[in-house]
Design an enzyme around this catalytic site. Structure first.
Site, short mmCIF file in Angstrom:
data_model
loop_
_atom_site.label_atom_id
_atom_site.label_comp_id
_atom_site.label_asym_id
_atom_site.label_seq_id
_atom_site.Cartn_x
_atom_site.Cartn_y
_atom_site.Cartn_z
N SER A 150 120.90 -53.38 50.70
CA SER A 150 120.38 -54.33 51.69
C SER A 150 121.52 -55.12 52.30
O SER A 150 121.30 -56.00 53.12
CB SER A 150 119.38 -55.29 51.03
OG SER A 150 120.04 -56.06 50.02
N HIS A 197 115.55 -48.89 52.09
CA HIS A 197 115.58 -50.14 51.33
C HIS A 197 114.19 -50.54 50.86
O HIS A 197 113.33 -50.92 51.65
CB HIS A 197 116.19 -51.26 52.17
CG HIS A 197 116.21 -52.57 51.47
ND1 HIS A 197 115.61 -53.68 51.98
CD2 HIS A 197 116.74 -52.93 50.28
CE1 HIS A 197 115.75 -54.68 51.13
NE2 HIS A 197 116.44 -54.24 50.09
N ASP A 238 121.99 -42.77 35.42
CA ASP A 238 122.86 -43.94 35.46
C ASP A 238 124.14 -43.58 34.73
O ASP A 238 124.26 -42.48 34.18
CB ASP A 238 122.18 -45.17 34.83
CG ASP A 238 122.65 -46.47 35.48
OD1 ASP A 238 123.89 -46.66 35.61
OD2 ASP A 238 121.81 -47.30 35.85
N LYS A 283 129.82 -47.08 44.85
CA LYS A 283 128.98 -46.21 45.67
C LYS A 283 129.78 -45.00 46.16
O LYS A 283 129.30 -43.87 46.12
CB LYS A 283 128.39 -47.00 46.84
CG LYS A 283 127.31 -48.00 46.41
CD LYS A 283 126.76 -48.75 47.61
CE LYS A 283 125.83 -49.87 47.23
NZ LYS A 283 124.57 -49.44 46.63
N GLU A 287 125.75 -53.38 44.43
CA GLU A 287 126.31 -53.48 45.79
C GLU A 287 127.84 -53.54 45.75
O GLU A 287 128.47 -54.50 46.18
CB GLU A 287 125.75 -54.71 46.50
CG GLU A 287 124.24 -54.69 46.70
CD GLU A 287 123.77 -53.72 47.75
OE1 GLU A 287 124.30 -52.58 47.81
OE2 GLU A 287 122.88 -54.07 48.51
N MET A 346 115.76 -52.09 40.33
CA MET A 346 115.35 -51.39 41.55
C MET A 346 115.21 -49.89 41.32
O MET A 346 114.24 -49.27 41.72
CB MET A 346 116.33 -51.67 42.69
CG MET A 346 116.26 -53.09 43.23
SD MET A 346 114.59 -53.62 43.71
CE MET A 346 114.21 -52.48 45.02
N ASN A 376 111.76 -55.66 46.15
CA ASN A 376 111.55 -55.88 44.72
C ASN A 376 110.30 -56.72 44.49
O ASN A 376 110.15 -57.76 45.11
CB ASN A 376 112.79 -56.60 44.16
CG ASN A 376 112.78 -56.69 42.66
OD1 ASN A 376 112.07 -55.96 41.98
ND2 ASN A 376 113.56 -57.61 42.12
#
Length: 186
Positions: A117, A138, A31, A95, A90, A12, A141
């Site tokens: 999401s 959001h 990253d 996060k 997720e 993503m 994909n």
């Protein structure tokens, strides 16, 4: 050229980076390690090469788009950006760690958007020092081909933030729809 940070160089994140780079933004792709960032750049290069093979893009534009993506391995170089798009796994704890790092370096009016999401935008925003500048953005994909972007306000997201993100979505050639915060959104 306006700079955008994409945090997370997986499927993503690399797709989101490509979308912004194609629209002419300078994208900082980050990253947690160099191998992840490098794989993200390779993923974009492969996608663009397929577009060249299908005559959807010429080699010159491919080179220009790749030139718009700068790998970064340390977030300290991302301080002057106006929009950071988080596209990591997720995992709430991961996060929150990332948001803490971003809160320390981003300018006060920078927007922080999550590609989640599944997690609550309001709950994520409450983990930052900028809940009024936090929003859900959001992408579907694959981000480079799917036109729809859900735009999700948290309880404290300002109207100014919502308006700016809708402008970003339009400028990158996507169709934005504002959706209510609920599991799975639309």
């Amino acid at each position: 050229m306006e700079k955008i940070l994409v945090a997370g160089a997986g499927t993503m994140g690399s797709g989101i980076a490509q979308v912004f780079a194609q629209a002419g933004y300078c994208v900082l792709l980050y990253d947690i390690g160099k191998p992840f960032v490098d794989r993200g750049i390779e993923r974009v290069e492969k996608t663009l090469s397929r577009m060249v093979e299908k005559a959807l893009l010429d080699e010159g534009n491919k080179t220009k788009i790749l030139g718009n993506i700068a790998p970064i391995y340390d977030l300290s170089g991302a301080g002057g950006i106006g929009l950071a798009v988080e596209a990591i796994s997720e995992d709430m704890q991961a996060k929150v760690r990332l948001y803490g790092q971003l809160d320390a370096i981003l300018k006060d009016d920078a927007i922080l958007a999550s590609n989640t999401s599944a997690l609550s935008i309001t709950e994520l925003a409450s983990q930052t020092k900028r809940p009024e500048n936090f929003i859900g953005m959001h992408f579907f994909n694959p981000a480079n081909t799917m036109k729809l972007v859900e735009v999700i306000k948290g309880l404290q997201t300002s109207e100014a933030t919502l308006g700016k993100v809708k402008e970003y979505v339009q400028r990158i050639g996507k169709t934005g729809i504002e959706v209510e915060e609920a599991p799975g959104f639309v």
